[in-house]
Design a protein around this motif. Structure first.
Motif, PDB file in Angstrom:
ATOM      1  N   LEU A 135       3.890  10.548   4.053  1.00 31.09           N
ATOM      2  CA  LEU A 135       5.194  10.752   3.430  1.00 31.09           C
ATOM      3  C   LEU A 135       5.827  12.051   3.922  1.00 31.09           C
ATOM      4  CD1 LEU A 135       7.199   9.531   1.486  1.00 31.09           C
ATOM      5  CD2 LEU A 135       6.029  10.680  -0.380  1.00 31.09           C
ATOM      6  N   GLU A 136       5.023  13.086   4.004  1.00 30.93           N
ATOM      7  CA  GLU A 136       5.492  14.385   4.502  1.00 30.93           C
ATOM      8  C   GLU A 136       6.045  14.236   5.920  1.00 30.93           C
ATOM      9  OE1 GLU A 136       5.932  18.547   3.960  1.00 30.93           O
ATOM     10  OE2 GLU A 136       4.686  17.401   2.588  1.00 30.93           O
ATOM     11  N   ILE A 167      16.152   7.964   4.241  1.00 31.87           N
ATOM     12  CA  ILE A 167      14.697   7.864   4.076  1.00 31.87           C
ATOM     13  C   ILE A 167      14.266   6.714   3.157  1.00 31.87           C
ATOM     14  CG2 ILE A 167      14.295   9.382   2.108  1.00 31.87           C
ATOM     15  CD1 ILE A 167      12.038  10.643   3.666  1.00 31.87           C
ATOM     16  N   MET A 168      15.041   6.414   2.131  1.00 24.94           N
ATOM     17  CA  MET A 168      14.609   5.427   1.144  1.00 24.94           C
ATOM     18  C   MET A 168      14.355   4.033   1.728  1.00 24.94           C
ATOM     19  SD  MET A 168      13.793   7.115  -1.402  1.00 24.94           S
ATOM     20  CE  MET A 168      13.326   5.821  -2.534  1.00 24.94           C
ATOM     21  N   PRO A 169      15.175   3.534   2.650  1.00 23.29           N
ATOM     22  CA  PRO A 169      14.835   2.228   3.231  1.00 23.29           C
ATOM     23  C   PRO A 169      13.496   2.240   3.988  1.00 23.29           C
ATOM     24  CG  PRO A 169      17.116   2.792   3.710  1.00 23.29           C
ATOM     25  CD  PRO A 169      16.480   4.003   3.096  1.00 23.29           C
ATOM     26  N   LYS A 170      13.123   3.379   4.542  1.00 25.25           N
ATOM     27  CA  LYS A 170      11.870   3.495   5.287  1.00 25.25           C
ATOM     28  C   LYS A 170      10.651   3.425   4.375  1.00 25.25           C
ATOM     29  CE  LYS A 170      13.792   6.574   8.812  1.00 25.25           C
ATOM     30  NZ  LYS A 170      13.675   7.923   9.409  1.00 25.25           N
ATOM     31  N   LYS A 194       0.854  -1.188   0.000  1.00 26.43           N
ATOM     32  CA  LYS A 194       0.000   0.000   0.000  1.00 26.43           C
ATOM     33  C   LYS A 194       0.890   1.238   0.000  1.00 26.43           C
ATOM     34  CE  LYS A 194      -3.528   2.295   2.777  1.00 26.43           C
ATOM     35  NZ  LYS A 194      -2.772   3.510   3.073  1.00 26.43           N
ATOM     36  N   GLN A 195       0.580   2.168  -0.903  1.00 28.37           N
ATOM     37  CA  GLN A 195       1.373   3.392  -1.029  1.00 28.37           C
ATOM     38  C   GLN A 195       1.062   4.349   0.125  1.00 28.37           C
ATOM     39  OE1 GLN A 195       3.696   3.955  -3.875  1.00 28.37           O
ATOM     40  NE2 GLN A 195       3.381   1.780  -3.561  1.00 28.37           N
ATOM     41  N   LEU A 196       2.087   5.069   0.556  1.00 22.36           N
ATOM     42  CA  LEU A 196       1.921   6.051   1.627  1.00 22.36           C
ATOM     43  C   LEU A 196       1.129   7.247   1.123  1.00 22.36           C
ATOM     44  CD1 LEU A 196       5.586   6.089   2.992  1.00 22.36           C
ATOM     45  CD2 LEU A 196       3.599   5.145   4.157  1.00 22.36           C
ATOM     46  N   SER A 197       0.299   7.814   1.989  1.00 18.13           N
ATOM     47  CA  SER A 197      -0.433   9.031   1.619  1.00 18.13           C
ATOM     48  C   SER A 197       0.551  10.195   1.633  1.00 18.13           C
ATOM     49  CB  SER A 197      -1.566   9.286   2.616  1.00 18.13           C
ATOM     50  OG  SER A 197      -1.027   9.661   3.870  1.00 18.13           O
ATOM     51  N   ALA A 253       6.543   4.368  -1.712  1.00 18.26           N
ATOM     52  CA  ALA A 253       6.492   5.724  -2.263  1.00 18.26           C
ATOM     53  C   ALA A 253       7.463   5.831  -3.431  1.00 18.26           C
ATOM     54  CB  ALA A 253       6.851   6.747  -1.189  1.00 18.26           C
ATOM     55  N   ASP A 254       7.102   6.635  -4.391  1.00 22.24           N
ATOM     56  CA  ASP A 254       7.937   6.855  -5.568  1.00 22.24           C
ATOM     57  C   ASP A 254       9.151   7.700  -5.186  1.00 22.24           C
ATOM     58  OD1 ASP A 254       8.618   6.844  -8.309  1.00 22.24           O
ATOM     59  OD2 ASP A 254       7.686   8.812  -8.558  1.00 22.24           O
ATOM     60  N   GLY A 255      10.333   7.269  -5.603  1.00 15.75           N
ATOM     61  CA  GLY A 255      11.573   7.960  -5.265  1.00 15.75           C
ATOM     62  C   GLY A 255      11.609   9.409  -5.710  1.00 15.75           C
ATOM     63  N   SER A 256      11.047   9.705  -6.888  1.00 14.81           N
ATOM     64  CA  SER A 256      11.067  11.089  -7.372  1.00 14.81           C
ATOM     65  C   SER A 256      10.170  11.976  -6.510  1.00 14.81           C
ATOM     66  CB  SER A 256      10.643  11.160  -8.833  1.00 14.81           C
ATOM     67  OG  SER A 256       9.330  10.691  -9.009  1.00 14.81           O
TER      68      SER A 256
END
Length: 148
Positions: free
Chosen positions: A100-101, A126-129, A93-96, A134-137
């Protein structure tokens, strides 16, 4: 249930339903996962490694989609949209935007970042979390916004 087990179940269901598109995409992802396992010299991949392969497959399709849209190839755009939709079902499930903020702000505080020069430090923390969630860009843009 691991991603590979889920793919196997869905592959059987796609065969029963005679859903060739879904079947093709599942087979391609399974092959990528198996190739990655061979490349790494393992019998099977961890869930994180499987997710990495799935993310890579999804990113390739999104990049191709962008190229096809620019070239005006609507026939291929529709096909890739369907492929992306099939693969998206296997992603976590993608983060809202709010979640993400919050993660971005917490990570910036944790790393003590204060300027754009600290961008690499924040991104590597942050990326491992948010891997697969979430999309990297999108993460990059948010971090950039907070550090400027």
């Amino acid at each position: 249930m691991s991603l590979l087990e889920r793919l196997n179940q869905d592959m059987k269901q796609a065969m029963r339903n005679k859903d060739k598109e879904t079947l093709t995409q599942i087979r391609l992802v399974k092959a990528s996962i198996q190739n990655e396992a061979i490349k790494l010299g393992k019998d099977h991949l961890s869930e994180e490694e499987e997710l990495t392969v799935l993310t890579r497959e999804l990113k390739q399709r999104k990049d191709s989609l962008h190229e096809f849209k620019e070239a005006g190839r609507e026939d291929l755009v529709e096909k890739l949209d369907r492929e992306i939709e099939i693969l998206q079902a296997y992603m976590p499930k993608q983060l809202s935007d709010e979640e993400l903020e919050q993660i971005v702000q917490e990570t910036i505080t944790e790393t003590g970042a204060s300027s754009k020069q600290d961008m690499g430090k924040v991104m590597s923390a942050i990326m491992p979390k948010v891997k697969g969630k979430a999309d990297g860009s999108k993460v990059n843009k948010l971090v950039m916004k907070h550090l400027s």
